[in-house]
Design a protein around this motif. Structure first.
Motif, PDB file in Angstrom:
ATOM      1  N   HIS A  91     -15.137 -42.784  52.166  1.00  0.00           N
ATOM      2  CA  HIS A  91     -15.580 -43.753  51.171  1.00  0.00           C
ATOM      3  C   HIS A  91     -16.963 -43.420  50.600  1.00  0.00           C
ATOM      4  CE1 HIS A  91     -12.058 -46.004  52.080  1.00  0.00           C
ATOM      5  NE2 HIS A  91     -12.409 -46.162  53.349  1.00  0.00           N
ATOM      6  N   LEU A  92     -17.452 -42.222  50.912  1.00  0.00           N
ATOM      7  CA  LEU A  92     -18.648 -41.688  50.255  1.00  0.00           C
ATOM      8  C   LEU A  92     -18.222 -40.649  49.238  1.00  0.00           C
ATOM      9  CD1 LEU A  92     -21.143 -41.139  53.232  1.00  0.00           C
ATOM     10  CD2 LEU A  92     -20.959 -43.115  51.703  1.00  0.00           C
ATOM     11  N   THR A  93     -19.067 -40.427  48.252  1.00  0.00           N
ATOM     12  CA  THR A  93     -18.759 -39.391  47.268  1.00  0.00           C
ATOM     13  C   THR A  93     -18.947 -38.012  47.899  1.00  0.00           C
ATOM     14  OG1 THR A  93     -21.015 -39.169  46.420  1.00  0.00           O
ATOM     15  CG2 THR A  93     -19.609 -40.885  45.427  1.00  0.00           C
ATOM     16  N   VAL A  94     -18.470 -37.023  47.172  1.00  0.00           N
ATOM     17  CA  VAL A  94     -18.634 -35.632  47.632  1.00  0.00           C
ATOM     18  C   VAL A  94     -20.113 -35.310  47.813  1.00  0.00           C
ATOM     19  CG1 VAL A  94     -18.364 -33.232  46.871  1.00  0.00           C
ATOM     20  CG2 VAL A  94     -16.451 -34.844  46.651  1.00  0.00           C
ATOM     21  N   LEU A  95     -20.932 -35.679  46.836  1.00  0.00           N
ATOM     22  CA  LEU A  95     -22.368 -35.416  46.938  1.00  0.00           C
ATOM     23  C   LEU A  95     -22.973 -36.160  48.121  1.00  0.00           C
ATOM     24  CD1 LEU A  95     -24.940 -34.157  45.644  1.00  0.00           C
ATOM     25  CD2 LEU A  95     -25.198 -36.302  44.369  1.00  0.00           C
ATOM     26  N   GLU A  96     -22.581 -37.410  48.321  1.00  0.00           N
ATOM     27  CA  GLU A  96     -23.138 -38.196  49.424  1.00  0.00           C
ATOM     28  C   GLU A  96     -22.755 -37.608  50.777  1.00  0.00           C
ATOM     29  OE1 GLU A  96     -23.240 -42.569  47.189  1.00  0.00           O
ATOM     30  OE2 GLU A  96     -21.476 -41.934  48.321  1.00  0.00           O
ATOM     31  N   LEU A 122     -32.814 -34.589  48.349  1.00  0.00           N
ATOM     32  CA  LEU A 122     -31.807 -33.680  48.901  1.00  0.00           C
ATOM     33  C   LEU A 122     -30.766 -33.262  47.860  1.00  0.00           C
ATOM     34  CD1 LEU A 122     -31.088 -35.526  52.279  1.00  0.00           C
ATOM     35  CD2 LEU A 122     -32.695 -33.646  51.872  1.00  0.00           C
ATOM     36  N   ASN A 123     -30.815 -33.883  46.687  1.00  0.00           N
ATOM     37  CA  ASN A 123     -29.771 -33.643  45.695  1.00  0.00           C
ATOM     38  C   ASN A 123     -29.709 -32.190  45.245  1.00  0.00           C
ATOM     39  OD1 ASN A 123     -28.971 -36.292  45.794  1.00  0.00           O
ATOM     40  ND2 ASN A 123     -29.915 -36.887  43.837  1.00  0.00           N
ATOM     41  N   GLU A 124     -30.859 -31.578  45.048  1.00  0.00           N
ATOM     42  CA  GLU A 124     -30.862 -30.199  44.546  1.00  0.00           C
ATOM     43  C   GLU A 124     -30.163 -29.263  45.525  1.00  0.00           C
ATOM     44  OE1 GLU A 124     -33.950 -26.702  42.998  1.00  0.00           O
ATOM     45  OE2 GLU A 124     -34.714 -28.691  43.564  1.00  0.00           O
ATOM     46  N   ARG A 125     -30.518 -29.374  46.800  1.00  0.00           N
ATOM     47  CA  ARG A 125     -29.878 -28.524  47.804  1.00  0.00           C
ATOM     48  C   ARG A 125     -28.394 -28.875  47.950  1.00  0.00           C
ATOM     49  NH1 ARG A 125     -28.471 -23.970  49.758  1.00  0.00           N
ATOM     50  NH2 ARG A 125     -28.054 -23.930  51.995  1.00  0.00           N
ATOM     51  N   ALA A 126     -28.073 -30.170  47.875  1.00  0.00           N
ATOM     52  CA  ALA A 126     -26.670 -30.582  47.969  1.00  0.00           C
ATOM     53  C   ALA A 126     -25.852 -29.974  46.843  1.00  0.00           C
ATOM     54  CB  ALA A 126     -26.567 -32.106  47.948  1.00  0.00           C
ATOM     55  N   MET A 127     -26.408 -29.961  45.643  1.00  0.00           N
ATOM     56  CA  MET A 127     -25.685 -29.378  44.508  1.00  0.00           C
ATOM     57  C   MET A 127     -25.550 -27.866  44.667  1.00  0.00           C
ATOM     58  SD  MET A 127     -24.412 -31.609  42.583  1.00  0.00           S
ATOM     59  CE  MET A 127     -23.858 -30.407  41.364  1.00  0.00           C
ATOM     60  N   GLU A 128     -26.551 -27.215  45.237  1.00  0.00           N
ATOM     61  CA  GLU A 128     -26.439 -25.772  45.492  1.00  0.00           C
ATOM     62  C   GLU A 128     -25.262 -25.490  46.418  1.00  0.00           C
ATOM     63  OE1 GLU A 128     -30.121 -24.537  47.140  1.00  0.00           O
ATOM     64  OE2 GLU A 128     -31.224 -24.636  45.237  1.00  0.00           O
ATOM     65  N   LEU A 135     -17.316 -27.092  44.315  1.00  0.00           N
ATOM     66  CA  LEU A 135     -17.042 -28.531  44.199  1.00  0.00           C
ATOM     67  C   LEU A 135     -18.054 -29.263  43.318  1.00  0.00           C
ATOM     68  CD1 LEU A 135     -15.985 -29.642  47.814  1.00  0.00           C
ATOM     69  CD2 LEU A 135     -14.546 -29.537  45.771  1.00  0.00           C
ATOM     70  N   GLU A 136     -18.869 -28.517  42.575  1.00  0.00           N
ATOM     71  CA  GLU A 136     -19.905 -29.185  41.796  1.00  0.00           C
ATOM     72  C   GLU A 136     -19.321 -30.162  40.772  1.00  0.00           C
ATOM     73  OE1 GLU A 136     -19.156 -25.174  39.769  1.00  0.00           O
ATOM     74  OE2 GLU A 136     -19.195 -26.024  41.794  1.00  0.00           O
ATOM     75  N   GLY A 137     -18.138 -29.867  40.266  1.00  0.00           N
ATOM     76  CA  GLY A 137     -17.506 -30.750  39.292  1.00  0.00           C
ATOM     77  C   GLY A 137     -16.945 -32.020  39.893  1.00  0.00           C
ATOM     78  N   ALA A 138     -16.857 -32.076  41.216  1.00  0.00           N
ATOM     79  CA  ALA A 138     -16.301 -33.248  41.907  1.00  0.00           C
ATOM     80  C   ALA A 138     -17.383 -34.055  42.601  1.00  0.00           C
ATOM     81  CB  ALA A 138     -15.261 -32.803  42.928  1.00  0.00           C
ATOM     82  N   ARG A 139     -18.630 -33.867  42.235  1.00  0.00           N
ATOM     83  CA  ARG A 139     -19.750 -34.462  42.984  1.00  0.00           C
ATOM     84  C   ARG A 139     -19.641 -35.978  43.103  1.00  0.00           C
ATOM     85  NH1 ARG A 139     -25.444 -34.454  40.181  1.00  0.00           N
ATOM     86  NH2 ARG A 139     -25.496 -36.443  41.276  1.00  0.00           N
ATOM     87  N   ARG A 150      -9.192 -29.503  49.257  1.00  0.00           N
ATOM     88  CA  ARG A 150     -10.558 -29.772  48.786  1.00  0.00           C
ATOM     89  C   ARG A 150     -11.387 -30.478  49.865  1.00  0.00           C
ATOM     90  NH1 ARG A 150     -11.812 -26.453  45.104  1.00  0.00           N
ATOM     91  NH2 ARG A 150     -10.473 -25.345  46.526  1.00  0.00           N
ATOM     92  N   LYS A 151     -10.743 -31.315  50.675  1.00  0.00           N
ATOM     93  CA  LYS A 151     -11.473 -31.951  51.785  1.00  0.00           C
ATOM     94  C   LYS A 151     -11.959 -30.897  52.767  1.00  0.00           C
ATOM     95  CE  LYS A 151      -9.087 -36.414  51.621  1.00  0.00           C
ATOM     96  NZ  LYS A 151      -8.049 -37.256  52.230  1.00  0.00           N
ATOM     97  N   ARG A 152     -11.118 -29.902  53.051  1.00  0.00           N
ATOM     98  CA  ARG A 152     -11.543 -28.835  53.973  1.00  0.00           C
ATOM     99  C   ARG A 152     -12.687 -28.027  53.378  1.00  0.00           C
ATOM    100  NH1 ARG A 152      -8.486 -28.134  58.552  1.00  0.00           N
ATOM    101  NH2 ARG A 152     -10.524 -27.371  59.228  1.00  0.00           N
ATOM    102  N   VAL A 153     -12.652 -27.833  52.060  1.00  0.00           N
ATOM    103  CA  VAL A 153     -13.750 -27.141  51.393  1.00  0.00           C
ATOM    104  C   VAL A 153     -15.033 -27.964  51.495  1.00  0.00           C
ATOM    105  CG1 VAL A 153     -14.606 -26.375  49.142  1.00  0.00           C
ATOM    106  CG2 VAL A 153     -12.272 -25.827  49.842  1.00  0.00           C
TER     107      VAL A 153
END
Length: 247
Positions: A91-96, A122-128, A135-139, A150-153
């Motif tokens: 129930h958290l986003t990919v980025l979270e 932490l967002n910059e490192r998370a996006m890296e 998965l950047e498009g699914a953040r 995608r969950k395993r990724v």
């Protein structure tokens, strides 16, 4: 040697699950641990990560004896494991999800009194990390809405967020289709440029394409070790695991 063990043994009552296992995992390599069901692969993983204590033998991580070290300390030293079952926060986003994993190396793991906005750094490192695994498009998607692959990724991204020295991957390709297998294999190949990787994997094509070294277990003991060409040509391995008709 980043991770090694000598004479590793684990008894359960009168049953010996792992017996006299020697293993060396090197920086910059993908090392596969393979064998039929019940060969002792998961027990070896549990011993290396200290979820189980060995009956006898010695384990070293980065030159330090960790044979009797607690699992949490071993993890802090850089030995990080993924499991067969995907472990994300649905129930958290990919980025979270990735930001949660970054809180410990980012020094925020126990600072509960700080506002949620403190995690924005932490967002910059998370996006890296999300870009590393594609998965950047699914953040902003919920983890629950991702496909299994995608969950395993995403789980790989959160594992890499912990800044491991050694990655232990337990069947990272299990249940995946061909496209996802190719994606995960490429991620692991890139990860091995900076980390040592030990993986349990049943997909022999993946092992052949990805792994520099292979150790084959049978009934808790090492049957063969070497590169894929060497072990796949061993008649004992072909009989015990790969099948006599495997080319």
């Amino acid at each position: 040697m980043v991770l090694s063990c000598r004479g590793l043994r684990r008894d359960f009552g009168g049953f010996t699950a792992v017996n006299d296992v020697d293993l060396d995992v090197r920086h910059g390599e993908v090392h596969a641990l393979i064998g039929p069901n019940g060969a002792g692969k998961t027990t070896v993983f549990n011993l290396l990560t200290k979820f189980l204590q060995p009956t006898s033998g010695r384990i070293e991580l980065l030159g330090q004896d960790i044979t009797r070290t607690e699992p949490a300390k071993v993890a802090r030293m850089g030995l990080v494991r993924s499991f067969q079952i995907s472990a994300t926060f649905p129930h958290l986003t990919v980025l979270e999800n990735v930001r949660v994993a970054l809180q410990r190396p980012g020094g925020l793991a126990v600072q509960f009194w700080k506002p949620v906005s403190s995690l924005d750094r932490l967002n910059e490192r998370a996006m890296e990390l999300l870009e590393t695994v594609g998965l950047e498009g699914a953040r902003d998607r919920l983890a629950a809405d991702l496909s299994y692959g995608r969950k395993r990724v995403l789980e790989l991204a959160t594992t890499l967020a912990l800044e491991p020295k050694v990655l232990l991957l337990d069947e990272p390709m299990a249940g995946m289709g061909g496209e996802d297998i190719g994606t995960v294999a490429a991620i692991i190949r890139r990860a091995a440029e900076r980390h040592a990787v030990l993986m349990v994997e049943h997909n022999l094509k993946v092992v052949a394409d990805l792994c520099e070294r292979v150790t084959v277990l049978q009934r808790g003991e090492i049957l063969a070790a070497g590169d894929y060409a060497t072990v796949s040509a061993d008649p004992r391995v072909r009989t015990a695991y790969m099948g006599t008709d495997h080319g």
